[in-house]
Scaffold this motif. Structure first.
Motif, PDB file in Angstrom:
ATOM      1  N   ALA A  40       0.780  -1.281  -0.055  1.00 41.08           N
ATOM      2  CA  ALA A  40       0.149  -0.018   0.108  1.00 41.08           C
ATOM      3  C   ALA A  40       0.830   1.355   0.155  1.00 41.08           C
ATOM      4  O   ALA A  40       0.276   2.263  -0.539  1.00 41.08           O
ATOM      5  CB  ALA A  40      -1.062  -0.006   1.242  1.00 41.08           C
ATOM      6  N   SER A  41       2.102   1.096   0.512  1.00 41.00           N
ATOM      7  CA  SER A  41       2.740   2.211   0.577  1.00 41.00           C
ATOM      8  C   SER A  41       3.193   2.949  -0.739  1.00 41.00           C
ATOM      9  O   SER A  41       3.772   4.016  -1.019  1.00 41.00           O
ATOM     10  CB  SER A  41       4.159   2.265   1.385  1.00 41.00           C
ATOM     11  OG  SER A  41       4.792   1.051   1.162  1.00 41.00           O
ATOM     12  N   GLN A  42       3.422   1.979  -1.808  1.00 39.06           N
ATOM     13  CA  GLN A  42       3.852   2.142  -2.929  1.00 39.06           C
ATOM     14  C   GLN A  42       2.741   2.996  -3.715  1.00 39.06           C
ATOM     15  O   GLN A  42       1.402   2.766  -3.563  1.00 39.06           O
ATOM     16  CB  GLN A  42       4.083   0.862  -3.912  1.00 39.06           C
ATOM     17  CG  GLN A  42       5.208   0.287  -3.369  1.00 39.06           C
ATOM     18  CD  GLN A  42       6.606   0.959  -3.853  1.00 39.06           C
ATOM     19  OE1 GLN A  42       6.787   1.573  -4.675  1.00 39.06           O
ATOM     20  NE2 GLN A  42       7.414   1.130  -2.557  1.00 39.06           N
ATOM     21  N   LYS A  43       3.263   4.063  -4.606  1.00 39.23           N
ATOM     22  CA  LYS A  43       2.121   4.837  -5.308  1.00 39.23           C
ATOM     23  C   LYS A  43       0.982   4.098  -5.889  1.00 39.23           C
ATOM     24  O   LYS A  43      -0.094   4.434  -6.383  1.00 39.23           O
ATOM     25  CB  LYS A  43       2.685   6.011  -5.904  1.00 39.23           C
ATOM     26  CG  LYS A  43       3.582   5.726  -7.238  1.00 39.23           C
ATOM     27  CD  LYS A  43       4.110   6.952  -7.665  1.00 39.23           C
ATOM     28  CE  LYS A  43       5.191   6.561  -8.683  1.00 39.23           C
ATOM     29  NZ  LYS A  43       5.961   7.749  -9.059  1.00 39.23           N
ATOM     30  N   ASP A  44       1.427   2.958  -6.913  1.00 39.24           N
ATOM     31  CA  ASP A  44       0.682   2.128  -7.516  1.00 39.24           C
ATOM     32  C   ASP A  44       0.275   1.024  -6.755  1.00 39.24           C
ATOM     33  O   ASP A  44      -0.304   0.063  -7.452  1.00 39.24           O
ATOM     34  CB  ASP A  44       1.361   1.598  -8.867  1.00 39.24           C
ATOM     35  CG  ASP A  44       2.586   1.003  -8.640  1.00 39.24           C
ATOM     36  OD1 ASP A  44       3.181   0.912  -7.644  1.00 39.24           O
ATOM     37  OD2 ASP A  44       3.442   0.880  -9.687  1.00 39.24           O
ATOM     38  N   GLY A  45       0.585   0.678  -5.627  1.00 40.68           N
ATOM     39  CA  GLY A  45      -0.004  -0.306  -4.641  1.00 40.68           C
ATOM     40  C   GLY A  45       0.452  -1.635  -4.756  1.00 40.68           C
ATOM     41  O   GLY A  45       0.001  -2.483  -4.200  1.00 40.68           O
ATOM     42  N   LEU A  46       1.719  -1.604  -5.478  1.00 42.89           N
ATOM     43  CA  LEU A  46       2.114  -2.735  -5.815  1.00 42.89           C
ATOM     44  C   LEU A  46       3.921  -2.785  -5.400  1.00 42.89           C
ATOM     45  O   LEU A  46       4.314  -1.809  -5.387  1.00 42.89           O
ATOM     46  CB  LEU A  46       2.260  -3.409  -7.211  1.00 42.89           C
ATOM     47  CG  LEU A  46       0.571  -4.045  -7.481  1.00 42.89           C
ATOM     48  CD1 LEU A  46       0.609  -4.044  -9.052  1.00 42.89           C
ATOM     49  CD2 LEU A  46       0.329  -5.292  -6.925  1.00 42.89           C
ATOM     50  N   GLY A  47       4.322  -3.835  -5.012  1.00 41.46           N
ATOM     51  CA  GLY A  47       5.696  -3.944  -4.676  1.00 41.46           C
ATOM     52  C   GLY A  47       6.469  -3.667  -5.984  1.00 41.46           C
ATOM     53  O   GLY A  47       6.169  -3.769  -7.046  1.00 41.46           O
ATOM     54  N   ARG A  48       7.945  -3.649  -5.755  1.00 39.17           N
ATOM     55  CA  ARG A  48       8.873  -3.038  -6.975  1.00 39.17           C
ATOM     56  C   ARG A  48       9.518  -4.478  -7.146  1.00 39.17           C
ATOM     57  O   ARG A  48      10.131  -4.573  -8.229  1.00 39.17           O
ATOM     58  CB  ARG A  48       9.849  -2.099  -6.356  1.00 39.17           C
ATOM     59  CG  ARG A  48       8.861  -0.744  -6.178  1.00 39.17           C
ATOM     60  CD  ARG A  48       9.892   0.375  -5.691  1.00 39.17           C
ATOM     61  NE  ARG A  48      10.680   1.097  -6.808  1.00 39.17           N
ATOM     62  CZ  ARG A  48      11.625   1.943  -6.384  1.00 39.17           C
ATOM     63  NH1 ARG A  48      11.489   2.195  -5.350  1.00 39.17           N
ATOM     64  NH2 ARG A  48      12.203   2.178  -7.327  1.00 39.17           N
ATOM     65  N   MET A  49       9.314  -5.604  -6.573  1.00 42.19           N
ATOM     66  CA  MET A  49       9.872  -6.849  -6.788  1.00 42.19           C
ATOM     67  C   MET A  49       8.866  -7.806  -6.970  1.00 42.19           C
ATOM     68  O   MET A  49       7.840  -7.678  -6.204  1.00 42.19           O
ATOM     69  CB  MET A  49      11.045  -7.050  -5.590  1.00 42.19           C
ATOM     70  CG  MET A  49      12.435  -6.576  -5.985  1.00 42.19           C
ATOM     71  SD  MET A  49      13.504  -7.187  -4.733  1.00 42.19           S
ATOM     72  CE  MET A  49      14.163  -5.501  -4.208  1.00 42.19           C
ATOM     73  N   CYS A  50       8.994  -8.770  -7.724  1.00 38.86           N
ATOM     74  CA  CYS A  50       8.060  -9.917  -7.628  1.00 38.86           C
ATOM     75  C   CYS A  50       8.198 -10.562  -6.392  1.00 38.86           C
ATOM     76  O   CYS A  50       9.246 -10.602  -5.431  1.00 38.86           O
ATOM     77  CB  CYS A  50       8.460 -10.842  -8.745  1.00 38.86           C
ATOM     78  SG  CYS A  50       9.891 -11.779  -8.594  1.00 38.86           S
ATOM     79  N   ARG A  51       7.109 -11.540  -5.977  1.00 40.25           N
ATOM     80  CA  ARG A  51       7.134 -12.001  -4.808  1.00 40.25           C
ATOM     81  C   ARG A  51       8.285 -12.825  -4.221  1.00 40.25           C
ATOM     82  O   ARG A  51       8.803 -12.644  -3.295  1.00 40.25           O
ATOM     83  CB  ARG A  51       5.992 -12.802  -4.488  1.00 40.25           C
ATOM     84  CG  ARG A  51       5.017 -12.983  -3.336  1.00 40.25           C
ATOM     85  CD  ARG A  51       4.044 -13.851  -3.457  1.00 40.25           C
ATOM     86  NE  ARG A  51       2.814 -13.538  -4.283  1.00 40.25           N
ATOM     87  CZ  ARG A  51       1.869 -12.614  -4.023  1.00 40.25           C
ATOM     88  NH1 ARG A  51       1.744 -12.179  -2.736  1.00 40.25           N
ATOM     89  NH2 ARG A  51       1.259 -12.102  -4.798  1.00 40.25           N
ATOM     90  N   PRO A  52       8.692 -13.771  -5.209  1.00 38.55           N
ATOM     91  CA  PRO A  52       9.860 -14.710  -4.693  1.00 38.55           C
ATOM     92  C   PRO A  52      11.204 -13.853  -4.437  1.00 38.55           C
ATOM     93  O   PRO A  52      11.887 -14.216  -3.703  1.00 38.55           O
ATOM     94  CB  PRO A  52      10.182 -15.596  -5.997  1.00 38.55           C
ATOM     95  CG  PRO A  52       9.083 -15.220  -6.887  1.00 38.55           C
ATOM     96  CD  PRO A  52       7.976 -14.330  -6.309  1.00 38.55           C
ATOM     97  N   HIS A  53      11.272 -12.843  -5.334  1.00 41.72           N
ATOM     98  CA  HIS A  53      12.528 -11.901  -5.179  1.00 41.72           C
ATOM     99  C   HIS A  53      12.570 -11.166  -3.939  1.00 41.72           C
ATOM    100  O   HIS A  53      13.422 -10.839  -3.337  1.00 41.72           O
ATOM    101  CB  HIS A  53      12.766 -11.114  -6.220  1.00 41.72           C
ATOM    102  CG  HIS A  53      13.333 -12.147  -7.678  1.00 41.72           C
ATOM    103  ND1 HIS A  53      13.396 -11.573  -8.758  1.00 41.72           N
ATOM    104  CD2 HIS A  53      14.134 -13.063  -7.218  1.00 41.72           C
ATOM    105  CE1 HIS A  53      14.060 -12.558  -9.456  1.00 41.72           C
ATOM    106  NE2 HIS A  53      14.453 -13.331  -8.654  1.00 41.72           N
TER     107      HIS A  53
END
Ligand SMILES: [Zn+2]
Length: 102
Positions: A40-53
């Motif tokens: 949620a803290s990201q402006k587009d609501g998604l993390g910047r790395m994929c889940r496994p990474h």
């Protein structure tokens, strides 16, 4: 589920750039948006790395943090801050505090 194509972060519909981490040997790559954790803290609501990474990254980060805990009292979790525009004039120079050795 409708695939929405917008914003510069999404190169192709349904795909997203995983930024990886040079520090921990994680190469950047494209991954499915569905593979990214919600942040949620990201402006587009998604993390910047994929889940496994991301999992790998946080694990390594924690390990590194523990390893150098004596040196730096770092937060156990990575804090991703939005880049705040910082404009300060050069004229404003704070006087250096006197350093007392000891
Ligand atoms: Zn990845």
């Amino acid at each position: 589920m409708a695939i929405k194509k917008d914003t510069a972060t999404q190169t192709v519909s349904g795909m997203r750039r995983c930024i990886g981490s040079a520090k921990f040997g994680i190469a950047p790559h494209e991954a499915l948006v569905d593979d990214f954790p919600v942040q949620a803290s990201q402006k587009d609501g998604l993390g910047r790395m994929c889940r496994p990474h991301w999992t790998e990254y946080t694990r390594e980060l924690r390990r590194a943090s523990v390893a150098r805990k004596a040196e730096v009292d770092a937060a156990p979790e990575p804090v991703v801050r939005p880049e705040a525009p910082r404009r300060s004039r050069r004229a404003k120079v704070a006087p250096e505090p006197e350093v007392v050795a000891g």
